[in-house]
Design an enzyme around this catalytic site. Structure first.
Site, PDB file in Angstrom:
ATOM      1  N   ASP A 101     -39.532  22.543  -3.294  1.00  8.96           N
ATOM      2  CA  ASP A 101     -39.461  21.177  -3.352  1.00  8.96           C
ATOM      3  C   ASP A 101     -38.366  20.505  -3.564  1.00  8.96           C
ATOM      4  OD1 ASP A 101     -39.603  21.979  -6.074  1.00  8.96           O
ATOM      5  OD2 ASP A 101     -41.119  20.580  -6.860  1.00  8.96           O
ATOM      6  N   THR A 147     -43.479  24.825  -6.145  1.00  7.65           N
ATOM      7  CA  THR A 147     -43.092  23.502  -6.390  1.00  7.65           C
ATOM      8  C   THR A 147     -43.422  23.479  -7.876  1.00  7.65           C
ATOM      9  OG1 THR A 147     -45.205  22.498  -6.339  1.00  7.65           O
ATOM     10  CG2 THR A 147     -44.033  22.493  -4.299  1.00  7.65           C
ATOM     11  N   HIS A 148     -43.049  22.358  -8.370  1.00  8.08           N
ATOM     12  CA  HIS A 148     -43.343  21.713  -9.634  1.00  8.08           C
ATOM     13  C   HIS A 148     -44.470  21.085  -9.778  1.00  8.08           C
ATOM     14  CE1 HIS A 148     -38.637  21.631  -9.678  1.00  8.08           C
ATOM     15  NE2 HIS A 148     -38.729  21.602 -10.810  1.00  8.08           N
ATOM     16  N   GLY A 149     -45.407  21.543 -11.025  1.00  6.23           N
ATOM     17  CA  GLY A 149     -46.608  21.086 -10.947  1.00  6.23           C
ATOM     18  C   GLY A 149     -47.498  21.618  -9.804  1.00  6.23           C
TER      19      GLY A 149
END
Length: 145
Positions: free
Chosen positions: A66, A8-10
């Site tokens: 995500d 995912t991002h982050g």
């Protein structure tokens, strides 16, 4: 056993895996991979390869991402394009991860990646519900609470 990689991002992937372990206990067959600011798809590909190695190079790997089209997805796509036993499902949520952990527990190696992907989608969709004042206070639903 198949491997699960949440990308995912982050730090969302790290934290959602921790949340899953609060429910299911510590898990050996899942890894989180993050995309942090300043990184690109090549960095995520390297993290995915490291995660696959940490998982013991499983014969099947499912990437739970995500967003469709995001860098974590694009990086997973590069690996899936090279291995017919890898697959991607987007829209990752906690019910999806829990469903896949349950699948790992019963996995005898016979489920192909497409079947595992279908189970992930089913688990993710099954965890998405809506509740309103009216639905929570209707006489039909009182017995369900």
């Amino acid at each position: 056993m198949f491997g699960i990689i949440v990308g995912t991002h982050g730090i969302f992937s790290t934290e959602i895996v921790k949340s899953c372990e609060m429910i299911c206990g510590e898990q050996k067959g899942i890894r989180a991979a993050t995309l942090i600011p300043g990184e690109g798809p090549d960095d995520v590909v390297a993290k995915y390869k490291a995660a696959i190695k940490e998982l013991g190079n499983p014969d099947r790997v499912i990437f739970l991402n995500d967003l469709l089209g995001g860098s974590p997805y694009n990086a997973a796509s590069r690996l899936v394009a090279e291995n017919e036993n890898y697959g991607i499902v987007t829209g990752v949520n906690l019910p999806m991860i829990v469903a896949m952990i349950q699948e790992q527990m019963i996995d005898d190696g016979s489920a192909d990646i497409k079947t595992l992907m279908e189970k992930a989608v089913e688990g993710g969709k099954g965890g998405v519900v809506s509740a309103s004042y009216e639905s929570l206070n209707s006489s039909d639903d009182e017995d369900d609470l």
